[in-house]
Design an enzyme around this catalytic site. Structure first.
Site, short mmCIF file in Angstrom:
data_model
loop_
_atom_site.label_atom_id
_atom_site.label_comp_id
_atom_site.label_asym_id
_atom_site.label_seq_id
_atom_site.Cartn_x
_atom_site.Cartn_y
_atom_site.Cartn_z
N GLN A 122 52.44 47.99 98.75
CA GLN A 122 52.06 48.48 100.08
C GLN A 122 53.20 48.28 101.06
O GLN A 122 53.51 47.16 101.44
CB GLN A 122 50.82 47.70 100.54
CG GLN A 122 50.32 48.05 101.92
CD GLN A 122 49.36 47.00 102.46
OE1 GLN A 122 49.31 45.87 101.96
NE2 GLN A 122 48.61 47.35 103.48
N SER B 157 53.87 46.53 106.55
CA SER B 157 54.39 45.59 107.55
C SER B 157 55.90 45.69 107.70
O SER B 157 56.63 45.94 106.74
CB SER B 157 54.05 44.15 107.15
OG SER B 157 52.67 44.01 106.96
N SER C 190 54.17 42.66 98.80
CA SER C 190 53.77 41.97 97.58
C SER C 190 54.02 42.86 96.37
O SER C 190 53.71 44.06 96.39
CB SER C 190 52.27 41.64 97.63
OG SER C 190 51.99 40.90 98.78
N GLU D 55 41.41 47.42 101.74
CA GLU D 55 42.11 46.18 101.40
C GLU D 55 41.22 44.98 101.68
O GLU D 55 41.14 44.04 100.89
CB GLU D 55 43.39 46.06 102.24
CG GLU D 55 44.12 44.73 102.04
CD GLU D 55 45.50 44.68 102.70
OE1 GLU D 55 45.69 45.39 103.71
OE2 GLU D 55 46.36 43.95 102.19
N GLU E 126 42.46 36.44 113.00
CA GLU E 126 42.29 36.76 114.42
C GLU E 126 42.07 38.26 114.61
O GLU E 126 41.20 38.68 115.38
CB GLU E 126 43.53 36.31 115.21
CG GLU E 126 43.68 34.80 115.36
CD GLU E 126 44.22 34.14 114.09
OE1 GLU E 126 44.79 34.85 113.23
OE2 GLU E 126 44.05 32.90 113.96
C1 LIG Z 1 50.84 36.45 101.12
C2 LIG Z 1 51.06 37.67 101.95
C3 LIG Z 1 51.14 38.91 101.35
C4 LIG Z 1 51.36 40.06 102.09
N1 LIG Z 1 51.47 41.28 101.45
C5 LIG Z 1 51.76 42.40 102.17
C6 LIG Z 1 51.99 43.66 101.52
O1 LIG Z 1 51.94 43.76 100.30
N2 LIG Z 1 52.30 44.72 102.27
C7 LIG Z 1 52.37 44.66 103.63
O2 LIG Z 1 52.61 45.69 104.25
N3 LIG Z 1 52.16 43.49 104.28
C8 LIG Z 1 51.86 42.35 103.58
N4 LIG Z 1 51.68 41.14 104.25
C9 LIG Z 1 51.90 41.08 105.69
C10 LIG Z 1 50.66 40.85 106.52
O3 LIG Z 1 49.87 41.99 106.58
C11 LIG Z 1 51.14 40.41 107.93
O4 LIG Z 1 51.81 39.18 107.79
C12 LIG Z 1 50.01 40.26 108.90
O5 LIG Z 1 49.49 41.50 109.22
C13 LIG Z 1 50.44 39.53 110.19
O6 LIG Z 1 51.58 40.10 110.75
P1 LIG Z 1 52.79 39.16 111.18
O7 LIG Z 1 53.18 38.38 110.01
O8 LIG Z 1 53.81 40.01 111.81
O9 LIG Z 1 52.19 38.16 112.25
P2 LIG Z 1 51.95 38.47 113.80
O10 LIG Z 1 51.27 39.76 113.95
O11 LIG Z 1 53.22 38.25 114.53
O12 LIG Z 1 50.93 37.33 114.17
C14 LIG Z 1 51.29 36.04 114.62
C15 LIG Z 1 50.03 35.35 115.09
O13 LIG Z 1 49.51 36.03 116.22
C16 LIG Z 1 48.15 36.37 116.02
N5 LIG Z 1 47.83 37.60 116.74
C17 LIG Z 1 48.52 38.76 116.72
N6 LIG Z 1 47.89 39.68 117.47
C18 LIG Z 1 46.78 39.09 117.97
C19 LIG Z 1 45.71 39.53 118.82
N7 LIG Z 1 45.67 40.76 119.30
N8 LIG Z 1 44.74 38.66 119.11
C20 LIG Z 1 44.76 37.40 118.63
N9 LIG Z 1 45.75 36.92 117.83
C21 LIG Z 1 46.74 37.77 117.51
C22 LIG Z 1 48.05 36.52 114.53
O14 LIG Z 1 46.72 36.44 114.10
C23 LIG Z 1 48.91 35.39 114.04
O15 LIG Z 1 48.20 34.21 114.06
C24 LIG Z 1 51.48 39.97 103.50
C25 LIG Z 1 51.39 38.72 104.12
C26 LIG Z 1 51.19 37.57 103.37
C27 LIG Z 1 51.11 36.25 104.05
#
Ligand SMILES: Cc1cc2nc3c(=O)[nH]c(=O)nc-3n(C[C@H](O)[C@H](O)[C@H](O)COP(=O)(O)OP(=O)(O)OC[C@H]3O[C@@H](n4cnc5c(N)ncnc54)[C@H](O)[C@@H]3O)c2cc1C
Lengths: 397, 355
Positions: free
Chosen positions: A116, A119, A151, A234, A367
């Site tokens: 996927q 991100s 992933s 998902e 969240e």
């Molecule tokens: C093990 C693992 C596997 C993954 N696999 C994939 C994959 O295969 N493909 C892919 O595309 N992505 C993948 N991801 C990515 C995942 O979807 C993102 O990490 C996730 O969506 C959060 O985005 P970010 O890391 O940028 O955190 P951020 O969005 O920067 O979030 C930081 C913090 O802010 C909080 N936050 C953000 N916005 C809000 C809001 N509006 N209200 C309240 N709190 C908020 C979040 O909840 C979090 O606690 C994976 C992540 C992990 C950990």
């Protein structure tokens, strides 16, 4: 389809006939799986001709069980979670006939693994902010950008990709959804190590990658709607998996409790039973969700399932370590590896505890899932949005 | 009431240590150390010795700093803030407490940091828990002890065996390294086969004193760790933008961080009380130590878990320090008795028996 969808009895009959014609012990694995797909006994709720028979999704579990009892090879769903749980329902919902025929069979048999490509470093929770560009050039698109946390990209044959095709309109409107050939020139996959020591996920750099227009899924500019379908699926895939009682993480700790009387304390006993109740409630809720679902259209209930799945996995694995005391301080392995699947049960308790931390981040953070439930189910007013109607190109980066 | 504030000496000590640790204990070094063969950071240990940290609570006539456990607790806080891979808790707190109780000849060497000693008990042992089964016969020890913290970093092992505490040169034990949940404080398995030991003290009191001192001061490490996780997270959610806003502007995060701050202020009071009770020989020490472990363990774990969660994907990676804190916090919660175990101890001490 002229006749009514088959019920449990009819499926049973077809499985028996299939097994009579394809002895699991003597049929080569891939041939067996392909034949099972062609017989409509792969995912029975899918349409005829695409691995299914249009049967109710609730009957799937019984079908899988029947094949298991017969000693049939599985399609190793644990190795292709993104393909089965996310790409397939999206292709079914938005793909052309040709795309469905091309992609679904090798996806189901596990011959082709999917990843996927959603991100990006600047676009996680705010996925619609993504900046990977796709520019049209006649019958194809040229893609440039960087994806992250991808992933299993190191195993994948195909990736579902969302890219920006129109930077001049507000962010939700300027995206398009593609299927990206992970072997195409310009696709570079670099491992990204995670806190468990291994690298399930990757950074994916896309440089001048050519994607033919026939690998576009949905209309140009419709990427957000297609992506939303993927994300809804998902969450169901992560949180709503069919499992027997004590089939999940709770089973591991319940087993430990039964096997090791010397670890028991009144305090942990209370905690175990509290979590057992929560886990069973979540399991039954998932079961109910599956019974209510038609293929390809889960609602926000999937978000609730994923939310409780993450919390339970984290609390239960935390309890397991506390139960073990000193023994919980030992770990199995920190080696950097590139696994082909995620398996909670075969590793040490510390691995479970750490890996479960990802459950509330991957596939939408807890969240974000709460926001979805609050706003889409309960109809509560959303947060004040400063970015919704601004053209993507004018957003602060 | 015990004095719960920091004095001027403690403030100065903290400032000096923090500067030194900034130079000698960056998180990239700590991370690299988790995959190195050396069981702890010898250079950092020397720097701490240069600072007089290992012997702070040892009297001057035993070559120590002549300070108290209160100052030692400040060192624990600072080491917790950087998840320092040194045997300070195990040697400078626990082993030292045992040797102080016995006024043992090893004290000067430990105080100067020249030699290190650790208590040979599983790291999860609570102050009132059963001790491992090592047999002593004619000054020779036989038996196995698993999950001993910093076992590979120690020169001397303080081994409870039957009704005494023995000092055994580490070379006389078979020591096997253990892949540990917290690789910044590694465990080892020990086996003794008629190993020659010297009696340090008879009875169990010395060992119990060491375990209680450990539990009391581990809370300060947990406090430092929690405080650092909170700071790091607050800084991150101010600068990380999603949906055109800093994620710290969402009340879903903001309120949890406010709650965490509240818990950290409580952890500080609780940890200070435990350190003061230990320093003053206060009668409330058993309660203070159990309270400190029941409370601070959970605050530290929550702080580290929130740190990972609020960093999103980046917090889940190896190349970010959050996991070092998470592993240390969870290991600390299991160390010297789980919070549940300490609640049970409180139930006994406070005459609040179970139903
Ligand atoms: C093990 C693992 C596997 C993954 N696999 C994939 C994959 O295969 N493909 C892919 O595309 N992505 C993948 N991801 C990515 C995942 O979807 C993102 O990490 C996730 O969506 C959060 O985005 P970010 O890391 O940028 O955190 P951020 O969005 O920067 O979030 C930081 C913090 O802010 C909080 N936050 C953000 N916005 C809000 C809001 N509006 N209200 C309240 N709190 C908020 C979040 O909840 C979090 O606690 C994976 C992540 C992990 C950990």
């Amino acid at each position: 389809m002229s006749t009514a969808p088959p019920g449990a009895d009819e499926l049973e009959r077809r499985i028996a006939a299939f097994l009579a014609a394809h002895d699991p012990a003597r049929t080569e694995r891939t041939a067996f799986l392909r034949a099972r797909f062609d017989a409509g006994l792969a995912w029975v709720h899918f349409p005829e001709g695409l691995g299914g028979l249009g049967a109710p999704v609730a009957l799937q579990h019984g079908v899988d069980e029947a094949f298991r009892r017969a000693g049939a090879p599985t399609n190793r769903p644990e190795a292709n979670a993104i393909g089965l749980g996310m790409a397939a329902p999206t292709i079914l919902a938005f793909g052309t006939e040709e795309q469905k025929r091309r992609f679904l069979r090798p996806l189901w048999t596990g011959e082709e693994i999917w990843c996927q490509l959603f991100s990006e470093p600047g676009a996680g929770s705010d996925l619609a902010a993504l900046g990977t560009r796709a520019v049209r050039d006649g019958d194809s698109w040229t893609v440039d950008g960087q994806k992250v946390w991808t992933s299993m990209a190191h195993e994948a044959r195909w990736g579902i990709l969302v890219a920006r095709t129109d930077p001049d309109v507000p962010k939700h409107r300027g995206m398009t959804y593609f299927v990206c050939d992970m072997r195409a020139p310009g696709v570079e996959v670099r491992p990204l190590r995670q806190l468990t020591g291994e690298a399930e996920f990757n950074e994916v750099f896309l440089t001048g990658v050519v994607v033919p227009d026939e690998h576009r899924l949905g209309e140009v500019g419709e990427g957000w709607r297609v992506a939303t379908t993927t994300l809804m699926n998902e969450r169901v895939a992560i949180g709503g998996r069919a499992a027997p009682r004590e089939g999940g993480m709770i089973g591991v700790v319940a087993g430990l409790w039964r096997d090791r009387p010397e670890l028991r304390t009144p305090d942990t006993h209370d905690e175990l039973l509290r979590l057992w109740v929560d886990a069973e409630a979540a399991r039954l809720t998932g079961e109910r969700l599956r019974q209510a679902l038609a293929a390809g259209s889960p609602g926000p209930e999937g978000s609730a399932a994923k939310l409780s799945f993450a919390r339970l996995n984290q609390e239960i694995s935390g309890l397991e370590l506390e139960l073990l005391g000193s023994e919980g301080l030992r770990h199995d392995d920190w080696t950097m590896r590139r696994p082909t699947e995620v398996d909670f049960t075969r590793r040490s308790p510390g691995y479970r505890y750490l890996r479960a931390k990802g459950n509330s981040i991957e596939g939408g953070t807890s969240e974000i899932l709460r926001n979805i439930i609050a706003e889409r189910v309960l109809g509560l007013p959303g947060e004040i949005r400063v970015d919704k109607d601004v053209p993507w190109k004018d957003l602060p980066k | 009431m015990t004095d719960l504030l920091y004095g001027e000496i403690e403030d100065d000590l903290r400032a000096g240590l923090r500067g030194m640790l900034a130079d000698h204990c960056g998180w990239q070094d700590v991370l690299a150390g988790t995959e190195a063969d050396e069981p702890s950071d010898a250079a950092l240990w020397s720097a701490l010795a240069g600072f007089g940290a290992p012997g702070l609570a040892v009297p001057e006539d035993r070559d120590g700093g002549g300070a108290t456990w209160r100052e030692t607790a400040v060192v624990m806080e600072e080491l917790g803030r950087v998840v320092a891979p040194v045997p300070f808790l195990t040697c400078s707190v626990m082993a030292t407490a045992a040797l102080l109780a016995a006024d043992d000849e090893l004290l000067p060497a430990l105080a100067s940091g020249e030699r290190t000693a650790v208590l040979a008990v599983p790291f999860g042992t609570a102050p009132d828990a059963p001790l491992p089964d090592v047999r002593a016969s004619g000054g020779r020890l036989t038996g196995e002890v698993r999950d001993v913290a910093d076992a590979l970093a120690a020169d001397v092992l303080l081994v409870p065996a039957q009704d005494a505490l023995y000092a055994v040169e580490a070379g006389h034990a078979a020591r096997a390294p253990v892949t540990s949940l917290d690789m910044t404080r590694r465990l080892g398995d020990l086996a003794f086969t008629a190993a020659p030991g010297r009696v340090v003290a008879t009875g169990e009191a010395t060992v119990r004193a060491a375990l209680t001192a450990g539990a009391a001061l581990l809370a300060s490490e947990q406090l430092g760790l929690a405080e650092r996780c909170l700071e790091t997270t607050v800084a991150y959610v101010k600068e990380r933008y999603q949906f055109g806003r800093p994620v710290g502007s969402y009340q879903a995060l903001k309120h949890r961080l406010a709650d965490l701050w509240t818990s950290v202020t409580q952890a500080r009071a609780v940890a200070r009380h435990a350190a003061a009770c230990l320093a003053d020989g206060d009668a409330d020490l058993p309660v203070a130590a159990a309270l400190a472990q029941a409370h601070c363990s959970q605050v530290a774990v929550r702080a580290a878990e929130e740190c990972v969660q609020m960093h999103g994907g980046i917090g889940f990676t190896w190349e970010h320090p959050a996991h070092l804190y998470l592993k240390r916090a969870k290991a600390d919660a299991l160390a010297l008795g789980t919070p549940g175990r300490h609640r049970a101890t409180l139930a006994r001490l406070l005459d609040l028996p179970p139903a």
